[in-house]
Design a protein around this motif. Sequence first.
Motif, PDB file in Angstrom:
ATOM      1  N   SER A  35       0.846  -1.183   0.000  1.00  0.00           N
ATOM      2  CA  SER A  35       0.000   0.000   0.000  1.00  0.00           C
ATOM      3  C   SER A  35       0.885   1.237   0.000  1.00  0.00           C
ATOM      4  O   SER A  35       2.059   1.176   0.302  1.00  0.00           O
ATOM      5  CB  SER A  35      -0.875  -0.021   1.258  1.00  0.00           C
ATOM      6  OG  SER A  35      -1.591   1.174   1.379  1.00  0.00           O
ATOM      7  N   ASN A  36       0.294   2.381  -0.339  1.00  0.00           N
ATOM      8  CA  ASN A  36       1.056   3.621  -0.248  1.00  0.00           C
ATOM      9  C   ASN A  36       0.308   4.640   0.599  1.00  0.00           C
ATOM     10  O   ASN A  36       0.446   5.822   0.397  1.00  0.00           O
ATOM     11  CB  ASN A  36       1.370   4.171  -1.637  1.00  0.00           C
ATOM     12  CG  ASN A  36       0.118   4.480  -2.436  1.00  0.00           C
ATOM     13  OD1 ASN A  36      -0.997   4.270  -1.984  1.00  0.00           O
ATOM     14  ND2 ASN A  36       0.294   4.980  -3.637  1.00  0.00           N
ATOM     15  N   THR A  37      -0.473   4.161   1.560  1.00  0.00           N
ATOM     16  CA  THR A  37      -1.222   5.028   2.449  1.00  0.00           C
ATOM     17  C   THR A  37      -0.268   5.840   3.315  1.00  0.00           C
ATOM     18  O   THR A  37       0.675   5.306   3.884  1.00  0.00           O
ATOM     19  CB  THR A  37      -2.152   4.191   3.356  1.00  0.00           C
ATOM     20  OG1 THR A  37      -3.017   3.424   2.528  1.00  0.00           O
ATOM     21  CG2 THR A  37      -2.961   5.073   4.273  1.00  0.00           C
ATOM     22  N   SER A  91      -0.273   8.911   6.377  1.00  0.00           N
ATOM     23  CA  SER A  91      -0.965   9.807   7.293  1.00  0.00           C
ATOM     24  C   SER A  91       0.059  10.789   7.846  1.00  0.00           C
ATOM     25  O   SER A  91       1.258  10.542   7.798  1.00  0.00           O
ATOM     26  CB  SER A  91      -1.661   9.032   8.417  1.00  0.00           C
ATOM     27  OG  SER A  91      -0.729   8.334   9.200  1.00  0.00           O
ATOM     28  N   GLU A 150       2.771   1.160   4.355  1.00  0.00           N
ATOM     29  CA  GLU A 150       2.111   2.395   4.774  1.00  0.00           C
ATOM     30  C   GLU A 150       3.111   3.296   5.485  1.00  0.00           C
ATOM     31  O   GLU A 150       4.097   2.828   6.046  1.00  0.00           O
ATOM     32  CB  GLU A 150       0.930   2.086   5.693  1.00  0.00           C
ATOM     33  CG  GLU A 150      -0.172   1.343   4.982  1.00  0.00           C
ATOM     34  CD  GLU A 150      -1.357   1.029   5.872  1.00  0.00           C
ATOM     35  OE1 GLU A 150      -2.443   0.852   5.330  1.00  0.00           O
ATOM     36  OE2 GLU A 150      -1.189   0.958   7.110  1.00  0.00           O
ATOM     37  N   THR A 209       8.216   4.746   6.854  1.00  0.00           N
ATOM     38  CA  THR A 209       7.453   3.725   6.149  1.00  0.00           C
ATOM     39  C   THR A 209       7.707   2.367   6.785  1.00  0.00           C
ATOM     40  O   THR A 209       8.860   1.994   7.033  1.00  0.00           O
ATOM     41  CB  THR A 209       7.858   3.677   4.661  1.00  0.00           C
ATOM     42  OG1 THR A 209       7.676   4.980   4.104  1.00  0.00           O
ATOM     43  CG2 THR A 209       7.023   2.667   3.892  1.00  0.00           C
TER      44      THR A 209
END
Length: 99
Positions: free
Chosen positions: A2-4, A6, A33, A75
């Motif tokens: 994923s490349n989410t 926050s 993430e 990450t």
Amino acid sequence: MSNTVSVIDVRTIAPYERHAQIFGRLDALGAGESLQIVNDHDPVPLRMQLEGRAPGQFQWAYLEAGPRQWQIEITKLASKTPAAAEAEDSCCSGGACCG
């Protein structure tokens, strides 16, 4: 993966609460993430604590390095299987180095 991503601006959090909140967010990440941290100083102590707590499990990248603001992207890396971790720790890599 994923490349989410926050973002947490720790300048708005009391200093004594910062690391606990950051580690809570990092623990919740899935492989691939990221958490971006915005701070008013270089968070070297956080990086040292993270490496001591979870060696090799996170990648650390500076997106902005002062002088007024630092922004770091952390990450979570993919977990290694026990077999892959054992092979990486082997001195011989399947016999290739023992010649």
